[in-house]
Design a protein around this motif. Structure first.
Motif, short mmCIF file in Angstrom:
data_model
loop_
_atom_site.label_atom_id
_atom_site.label_comp_id
_atom_site.label_asym_id
_atom_site.label_seq_id
_atom_site.Cartn_x
_atom_site.Cartn_y
_atom_site.Cartn_z
N GLN A 1 6.42 12.29 8.81
CA GLN A 1 6.40 12.53 7.37
C GLN A 1 5.38 11.62 6.69
O GLN A 1 4.64 12.06 5.79
N GLU A 2 5.35 10.37 7.08
CA GLU A 2 4.40 9.42 6.50
C GLU A 2 2.96 9.86 6.75
O GLU A 2 2.12 9.85 5.85
N VAL A 3 2.67 10.23 7.98
CA VAL A 3 1.32 10.65 8.34
C VAL A 3 0.92 11.91 7.57
O VAL A 3 -0.21 12.03 7.08
N GLU A 4 1.84 12.86 7.44
CA GLU A 4 1.53 14.09 6.71
C GLU A 4 1.27 13.82 5.24
O GLU A 4 0.42 14.47 4.62
N GLY B 1 9.74 -3.66 7.52
CA GLY B 1 8.65 -4.55 7.17
C GLY B 1 8.12 -4.17 5.80
O GLY B 1 8.88 -3.82 4.91
N HIS B 2 6.80 -4.21 5.67
CA HIS B 2 6.16 -3.83 4.41
C HIS B 2 5.69 -2.38 4.55
O HIS B 2 4.79 -2.10 5.31
N ILE B 3 6.35 -1.43 3.93
CA ILE B 3 7.32 -1.55 2.84
C ILE B 3 8.58 -0.75 3.19
O ILE B 3 8.49 0.24 3.93
N PRO B 4 9.76 -1.15 2.69
CA PRO B 4 10.93 -0.28 2.85
C PRO B 4 10.69 1.10 2.24
O PRO B 4 9.92 1.25 1.29
N PHE B 5 11.34 2.11 2.81
CA PHE B 5 11.15 3.48 2.36
C PHE B 5 11.91 3.78 1.06
O PHE B 5 11.65 4.78 0.40
N LEU B 6 12.90 2.94 0.74
CA LEU B 6 13.73 3.02 -0.47
C LEU B 6 14.89 4.02 -0.37
O LEU B 6 15.63 4.18 -1.33
N ASP C 1 5.15 8.56 -2.24
CA ASP C 1 5.89 7.42 -1.70
C ASP C 1 7.36 7.45 -2.09
O ASP C 1 8.20 6.87 -1.40
N PHE C 2 7.68 8.10 -3.20
CA PHE C 2 9.04 8.05 -3.73
C PHE C 2 9.84 9.32 -3.41
O PHE C 2 10.92 9.52 -3.94
N ASP C 3 9.28 10.16 -2.53
CA ASP C 3 9.99 11.38 -2.13
C ASP C 3 11.31 11.07 -1.43
O ASP C 3 12.29 11.79 -1.59
#
Length: 274
Positions: A169-172, A252-257, A35-37
């Motif tokens: 990227q999220e799905v992978e 929305g939920h959640i920001p990617f940062l 999640d923090f990549d």
């Protein structure tokens, strides 16, 4: 990836890289250290520690789904710090990770330098909880990642303008390809614990938020969040007027940062922690 053993014998995974202020990043309910990549390239020099909770990512699955709880996951966090010989850390907690961070503020405050919450607070909006309940632990009804990317885009109106490449990227990061279709990257029995918690009255978590008194804190919120309402965020800011804050548009939920306002707020918070 590194590993340590939990108090009940699970092999738990974590990433540990860099030097400087220890920054412990705790992911969302069904997610992992990846999640923090997106944030990682934007951080100042820190010792970045990213665990996978029990039953998620590269960590072992528990035979008892009742151990997928805040208190046990918080105990795993403390055991990780002891394993690494780290006395205190700053915690960046996304969703579930933020709840664990607040719990630790109430139960092990001496181990914390500061807390940054990503789209989470002491009141969880029912709309967001209902959406999470609709998918946690359920098989993915897609034969390939391209189908899931298309479905994710269609189901994410609260993230307008996010390019398809980001959703890929999220799905992978959060699926496994198998001969039978897409698989989950977490133990599906996590749903059992979530359902049990959902049947109980919502606890008053403001005491956990107030337990962070005296610690540098910050809050990142998606303006379109269905989990953290603007009213809850306003009350958090009223109680802690010194709290860093970023309300991220088109999220929305959640920001990617990796959004500029999120990066700036996190950087300022780390400066306070340092």
């Amino acid at each position: 990836m590194h590993y340590y053993t939990s108090f009940d014998g699970l092999k738990l995974a974590y990433q540990d890289e860099g030097t400087g202020l220890p920054l412990l990043c705790l992911a969302g309910l069904t997610r992992s250290s990846t999640d923090f990549d997106y944030l990682r390239p934007h951080l100042p020099p820190v010792r970045l520690i990213r665990p996978d909770y029990r039953g998620r990512g590269a960590s072992g699955w528990s035979d008892d789904p009742q151990t997928y709880s805040w208190d046990i996951e918080a105990r795993d966090v403390i055991d990780l710090l002891d394993h690494l010989g780290i006395e205190k850390v700053a915690i960046l907690g996304t969703s579930r990770g933020g709840m664990i961070a607040m719990y630790l503020a109430a139960t092990a405050k001496d181990r914390l330098i500061g807390v940054c919450l990503n789209d989470i607070g002491p009141v969880l909006a029912k709309e967001g909880l209902d959406k999470i309940k609709s998918y946690v632990g359920k098989p993915l009804p897609y034969t390939n990642r391209a189908e899931l990317v298309a479905a994710t885009i269609a189901d994410s109106p609260d993230f307008p303008g996010v390019p398809a490449a980001r959703w890929r990227q999220e799905v992978e990061r959060h699926t496994i390809e198998t001969p039978d279709g897409l698989g989950l990257t977490y133990d599906p029995t996590l749903r059992l614990r979530f359902e049990i918690a959902a049947t109980k009255p919502a606890p008053d978590l403001w005491s956990l938020f107030d337990a962070m008194d005296g610690l540098p804190i910050a809050l990142i919120r998606g303006q379109n969040s269905n989990v953290l309402s603007s009213e809850t965020a306003d009350e958090m800011r009223r109680r802690r007027p010194d709290m860093g804050f970023a309300d991220i548009p088109d999220r929305g939920h959640i920001p990617f940062l990796d959004e500029p306002a999120a990066v700036a707020t996190i950087s300022d918070w780390l400066g306070e922690c340092g």
